[in-house]
Design an enzyme around this catalytic site. Structure first.
Site, PDB file in Angstrom:
ATOM      1  CD  GLU A 120      -2.787  -1.123  -0.142  1.00  0.00           C
ATOM      2  OE1 GLU A 120      -3.280  -0.071  -0.594  1.00  0.00           O
ATOM      3  OE2 GLU A 120      -2.910  -2.218  -0.722  1.00  0.00           O
ATOM      4  CD1 TRP A 165      -1.456  -0.221  -3.965  1.00  0.00           C
ATOM      5  CD2 TRP A 165      -1.975   1.004  -5.785  1.00  0.00           C
ATOM      6  NE1 TRP A 165      -2.013  -1.047  -4.911  1.00  0.00           N
ATOM      7  CE2 TRP A 165      -2.336  -0.338  -6.035  1.00  0.00           C
ATOM      8  CE3 TRP A 165      -2.196   1.953  -6.780  1.00  0.00           C
ATOM      9  CZ2 TRP A 165      -2.916  -0.746  -7.232  1.00  0.00           C
ATOM     10  CZ3 TRP A 165      -2.773   1.547  -7.979  1.00  0.00           C
ATOM     11  CH2 TRP A 165      -3.125   0.216  -8.208  1.00  0.00           C
ATOM     12  CD1 TRP A 225     -17.684  14.266 -17.615  1.00  0.00           C
ATOM     13  CD2 TRP A 225     -18.253  12.737 -16.081  1.00  0.00           C
ATOM     14  NE1 TRP A 225     -16.624  13.399 -17.468  1.00  0.00           N
ATOM     15  CE2 TRP A 225     -16.954  12.451 -16.531  1.00  0.00           C
ATOM     16  CE3 TRP A 225     -18.829  11.915 -15.113  1.00  0.00           C
ATOM     17  CZ2 TRP A 225     -16.209  11.378 -16.054  1.00  0.00           C
ATOM     18  CZ3 TRP A 225     -18.089  10.851 -14.634  1.00  0.00           C
ATOM     19  CH2 TRP A 225     -16.795  10.585 -15.108  1.00  0.00           C
ATOM     20  CG  ASN A 285      -8.412   2.378   0.223  1.00  0.00           C
ATOM     21  OD1 ASN A 285      -8.279   3.370  -0.508  1.00  0.00           O
ATOM     22  ND2 ASN A 285      -8.317   1.142  -0.239  1.00  0.00           N
ATOM     23  CD1 TRP A 300     -12.967  11.885 -13.589  1.00  0.00           C
ATOM     24  CD2 TRP A 300     -11.505  12.930 -12.263  1.00  0.00           C
ATOM     25  NE1 TRP A 300     -11.941  12.358 -14.384  1.00  0.00           N
ATOM     26  CE2 TRP A 300     -11.030  13.000 -13.593  1.00  0.00           C
ATOM     27  CE3 TRP A 300     -10.750  13.522 -11.253  1.00  0.00           C
ATOM     28  CZ2 TRP A 300      -9.828  13.637 -13.937  1.00  0.00           C
ATOM     29  CZ3 TRP A 300      -9.554  14.168 -11.594  1.00  0.00           C
ATOM     30  CH2 TRP A 300      -9.109  14.215 -12.927  1.00  0.00           C
ATOM     31  CD1 TRP A 341     -10.537  11.765  -5.732  1.00  0.00           C
ATOM     32  CD2 TRP A 341     -12.488  11.148  -6.632  1.00  0.00           C
ATOM     33  NE1 TRP A 341     -11.502  11.885  -4.767  1.00  0.00           N
ATOM     34  CE2 TRP A 341     -12.709  11.532  -5.285  1.00  0.00           C
ATOM     35  CE3 TRP A 341     -13.578  10.725  -7.382  1.00  0.00           C
ATOM     36  CZ2 TRP A 341     -13.983  11.495  -4.689  1.00  0.00           C
ATOM     37  CZ3 TRP A 341     -14.848  10.692  -6.788  1.00  0.00           C
ATOM     38  CH2 TRP A 341     -15.027  11.060  -5.469  1.00  0.00           C
TER      39      TRP A 341
HETATM   40  P1  FAD Z   1      -3.040   2.073   5.322  1.00  0.00           P
HETATM   41  O1  FAD Z   1      -3.903   1.007   4.758  1.00  0.00           O
HETATM   42  O2  FAD Z   1      -2.550   1.916   6.676  1.00  0.00           O
HETATM   43  O3  FAD Z   1      -1.836   2.253   4.293  1.00  0.00           O
HETATM   44  C1  FAD Z   1      -0.568   2.830   4.664  1.00  0.00           C
HETATM   45  C2  FAD Z   1      -0.265   4.017   3.788  1.00  0.00           C
HETATM   46  O4  FAD Z   1      -0.179   3.619   2.416  1.00  0.00           O
HETATM   47  C3  FAD Z   1      -1.331   5.091   3.826  1.00  0.00           C
HETATM   48  O5  FAD Z   1      -1.173   5.924   4.940  1.00  0.00           O
HETATM   49  C4  FAD Z   1      -1.108   5.799   2.496  1.00  0.00           C
HETATM   50  O6  FAD Z   1      -0.062   6.727   2.553  1.00  0.00           O
HETATM   51  C5  FAD Z   1      -0.686   4.657   1.578  1.00  0.00           C
HETATM   52  N1  FAD Z   1      -1.849   4.149   0.856  1.00  0.00           N
HETATM   53  C6  FAD Z   1      -2.736   3.214   1.268  1.00  0.00           C
HETATM   54  N2  FAD Z   1      -3.637   2.969   0.308  1.00  0.00           N
HETATM   55  C7  FAD Z   1      -3.326   3.778  -0.737  1.00  0.00           C
HETATM   56  C8  FAD Z   1      -3.874   3.990  -2.032  1.00  0.00           C
HETATM   57  N3  FAD Z   1      -4.935   3.294  -2.465  1.00  0.00           N
HETATM   58  N4  FAD Z   1      -3.300   4.902  -2.840  1.00  0.00           N
HETATM   59  C9  FAD Z   1      -2.216   5.592  -2.446  1.00  0.00           C
HETATM   60  N5  FAD Z   1      -1.630   5.430  -1.235  1.00  0.00           N
HETATM   61  C10 FAD Z   1      -2.183   4.537  -0.392  1.00  0.00           C
HETATM   62  N6  FAD Z   1      -4.708   8.814   0.226  1.00  0.00           N
HETATM   63  C11 FAD Z   1      -4.078   9.918   0.679  1.00  0.00           C
HETATM   64  O7  FAD Z   1      -3.075   9.809   1.391  1.00  0.00           O
HETATM   65  N7  FAD Z   1      -4.518  11.168   0.325  1.00  0.00           N
HETATM   66  C12 FAD Z   1      -5.611  11.357  -0.464  1.00  0.00           C
HETATM   67  O8  FAD Z   1      -5.949  12.500  -0.776  1.00  0.00           O
HETATM   68  C13 FAD Z   1      -6.315  10.203  -0.914  1.00  0.00           C
HETATM   69  N8  FAD Z   1      -7.430  10.330  -1.671  1.00  0.00           N
HETATM   70  C14 FAD Z   1      -8.095   9.203  -2.082  1.00  0.00           C
HETATM   71  C15 FAD Z   1      -9.237   9.350  -2.872  1.00  0.00           C
HETATM   72  C16 FAD Z   1      -9.942   8.236  -3.296  1.00  0.00           C
HETATM   73  C17 FAD Z   1     -11.157   8.393  -4.173  1.00  0.00           C
HETATM   74  C18 FAD Z   1      -9.501   6.954  -2.925  1.00  0.00           C
HETATM   75  C19 FAD Z   1     -10.246   5.727  -3.384  1.00  0.00           C
HETATM   76  C20 FAD Z   1      -8.352   6.791  -2.168  1.00  0.00           C
HETATM   77  C21 FAD Z   1      -7.636   7.911  -1.739  1.00  0.00           C
HETATM   78  N9  FAD Z   1      -6.467   7.787  -0.956  1.00  0.00           N
HETATM   79  C22 FAD Z   1      -5.817   8.915  -0.539  1.00  0.00           C
HETATM   80  C23 FAD Z   1      -5.844   6.471  -0.718  1.00  0.00           C
HETATM   81  C24 FAD Z   1      -6.244   5.735   0.562  1.00  0.00           C
HETATM   82  O9  FAD Z   1      -7.634   5.703   0.697  1.00  0.00           O
HETATM   83  C25 FAD Z   1      -5.638   6.342   1.825  1.00  0.00           C
HETATM   84  O10 FAD Z   1      -4.256   6.531   1.657  1.00  0.00           O
HETATM   85  C26 FAD Z   1      -5.836   5.406   3.027  1.00  0.00           C
HETATM   86  O11 FAD Z   1      -7.206   5.194   3.241  1.00  0.00           O
HETATM   87  C27 FAD Z   1      -5.196   6.000   4.239  1.00  0.00           C
HETATM   88  O12 FAD Z   1      -5.486   5.235   5.370  1.00  0.00           O
HETATM   89  P2  FAD Z   1      -4.338   4.510   6.189  1.00  0.00           P
HETATM   90  O13 FAD Z   1      -3.261   5.470   6.473  1.00  0.00           O
HETATM   91  O14 FAD Z   1      -4.992   3.838   7.331  1.00  0.00           O
HETATM   92  O15 FAD Z   1      -3.842   3.442   5.133  1.00  0.00           O
END
Ligand code: FAD
Length: 483
Positions: A281, A284, A312, A347, A365, A388
């Site tokens: 993650e 990502w 849209w 997420n 979006w 997005w």
């Molecule tokens: P954990 O599951 O603990 O993951 C650890 C770290 O990995 C996160 O803190 C984050 O930095 C990174 N990470 C995890 N999942 C993703 C992912 N899918 N994409 C990119 N990095 C990821 N994340 C943001 O940090 N900022 C945003 O503005 C943002 N906008 C989002 C918008 C949408 C529509 C979606 C679907 C996802 C978005 N995310 C965003 C990605 C993700 O949802 C969050 O990073 C995650 O929910 C953060 O929670 P956590 O720290 O507990 O994640």
């Protein structure tokens, strides 16, 4: 003023440990002045959102306290960074400026201009990497271009790139001048909401600052990492790290998380797979930054141009109901209310609400991206825009457009006990699980027993799921035929 003075410019690296540019500044053995600039030149629509400002205020406050522990303090200045920084360097007769690199298109442009301007004045500039495991230009496909698909990107990072450096220790002290330069007052910056104070609940959840980030990482590794793989998609359970705002503002760095997670996997039997998933993650996050760096129009333009012709809908009422968590789909509404109340959303639920906006409501979006930008404490240009576009189907390595999240079955699957929906949609708390994700299917006596009158206590669904799905697929067929 003494000539033996350098500036360390804090940006999205609001920490002392594993801060390579700060350590480099300290290593000069000159006086180090720590500066933060509230840059009012950030392009209008990407100026920091409200929730981000709340986090920033507290992270700066915490950083200042930590710097005082090193015998230093934070100097705050607001204004256009391209003017403030050179003026400040003149004011204190600095001989060098240190910073950690940023990867957003406007930051790259600004920093390039600043480098040239400072060097013209005979001021050295030294930059380092504090916020990525792999900088975007260091990961290339065999033919030499950027990656556009996550799996081969992450494989290349893990297999072909040098392993991320071990985090470096915080400097023990910073040499500081007897008389510190003038600082503005953090409270005068108006970063906190007042009337109304919509962030009242944030402090119960977030502790911005280096110690808060360290504690959160320690909690995650000790209590949640082992089950991350199995439970990370369950919004009703505290199973993910919640490190995202800390990573965005840099009060912790990805190298610290990466190495601590790897060490935990070695220490605790049976956690390796779960921790690998967690590290992926972080991958990502790296991939989003890679995409934004190589495709700088990602926040504004469809990565796949065929989506430029997508039909849209412009509908302010529907957008407002989505923003306020009043769509009549409990899983969507729970997510939007979690976002409003806590500045964060799980997420899995981000994917559900985003899919609902762009597919069920067929709203562009970019409207969702903008709302998230303002309301997320972790709002991050790379992650937000890439995610997005991923959900909308218009991005690189995106979910195919025809994969439309069903907000009812997603709820049943990922919130099986209904804890999440009941927490954020309390008006439905007494509905049996069977009807919790689709209250309009409940018989009248069940609704009555649960104290719910649809259209009064909780809205009727804003669209019919199947009809909305067909409408969205019709829109996609149109652009497919045209392309
Ligand atoms: P954990 O599951 O603990 O993951 C650890 C770290 O990995 C996160 O803190 C984050 O930095 C990174 N990470 C995890 N999942 C993703 C992912 N899918 N994409 C990119 N990095 C990821 N994340 C943001 O940090 N900022 C945003 O503005 C943002 N906008 C989002 C918008 C949408 C529509 C979606 C679907 C996802 C978005 N995310 C965003 C990605 C993700 O949802 C969050 O990073 C995650 O929910 C953060 O929670 P956590 O720290 O507990 O994640």
């Amino acid at each position: 003023m003494s000539k033996d003075r350098v500036i360390f410019w804090f940006r999205q690296d609001l920490r002392i440990a594993d801060n390579p540019a700060l350590s480099a500044a300290a290593g000069t053995e000159k006086e180090v002045i720590c500066l933060y600039i509230l840059d009012d030149e950030t392009p209008g629509e990407w100026a920091m959102g409200g929730a981000g400002c709340w986090f920033l205020h507290h992270a700066l406050d915490s950083l200042d306290k930590d710097l005082k522990g090193l015998g230093s303090k934070l100097v705050l200045r607001a204004g256009n960074a391209t003017e403030v920084l050179p003026d400040f360097a003149d004011e204190i007769s600095a001989t060098a400026v240190f910073w950690n690199r940023l990867y957003e298109p406007y930051a790259i442009k600004r920093d390039k201009a600043l480098k040239a301007c400072l060097r013209e004045r005979d001021i050295e500039v030294e930059s380092s990497n504090a916020s990525l495991l792999f900088e975007p230009w260091t990961v290339e496909t065999k033919s030499g271009g950027p990656y556009r698909v996550f799996s081969p990107f992450w494989r290349a990072c893990m297999r072909d790139c040098p392993s991320p450096d071990e985090p470096i220790k915080a400097p023990k002290s910073l040499k500081t001048p007897k008389q510190h330069p003038r600082t503005e007052k953090l409270d005068d910056w108006g970063l906190l909401p007042t009337k109304p104070d919509w962030a009242k609940g944030f402090a119960e959840i977030w502790t911005p600052g280096e110690q808060g980030a360290k504690d959160r990482l320690a909690w995650f590794l000790d209590e949640a990492a082992a089950d991350y793989k199995d439970k990370r998609d369950r919004p009703g359970v505290r199973a993910t790290s919640g490190l995202s705002p800390h990573l965005h503002f840099g009060d912790i760095g990805p190298r610290q998380i990466y190495h601590a997670a790897r060490a935990q996997a070695e220490k605790q039997d049976g956690t390796a797979k779960s921790i690998e998933k967690f590290i992926a993650e972080l991958g990502w996050r790296e991939f989003s930054h890679h995409l934004l760096y190589h495709f700088p129009s990602l926040p504004t333009d469809n990565y796949q141009e065929k989506f430029d012709d997508f039909p849209w809908r412009d509908n302010d009422d529907d957008l407002k109901r989505w923003q306020e968590g009043q769509t009549g789909y409990p899983m969507v509404d729970a997510g939007m209310r979690e976002l409003w109340q806590t500045g964060w959303m799980h997420n899995r639920v981000r994917m559900i609400v985003a899919s609902f906006l762009v597919k069920h409501l067929m709203i562009h979006w970019r409207h969702g991206e903008t709302w998230f930008w303002d309301t997320l404490v972790d709002a991050d240009l790379a992650n937000n825009s890439a995610s997005w576009q991923w959900v909308a189907g218009s991005g690189a390595d995106a979910a195919p457009y025809f994969r439309i999240f069903n907000p009812i079955t997603q709820g049943e699957k990922f919130d099986p006990d209904g804890d999440y929906v009941r927490r954020y949609v309390p008006e439905l708390a007494n509905l049996p699980n069977k009807y919790l994700f689709s209250p309009w299917t409940a018989p009248d006596d069940v609704l009555k027993e649960a104290g719910v009158t649809l259209g009064q206590d909780y809205p009727e669904p804003i669209v019919d799921h199947s009809a909305a799905r067909d409408r969205a697929l019709g829109g996609y067929d149109d652009i497919k035929k045209a392309s």
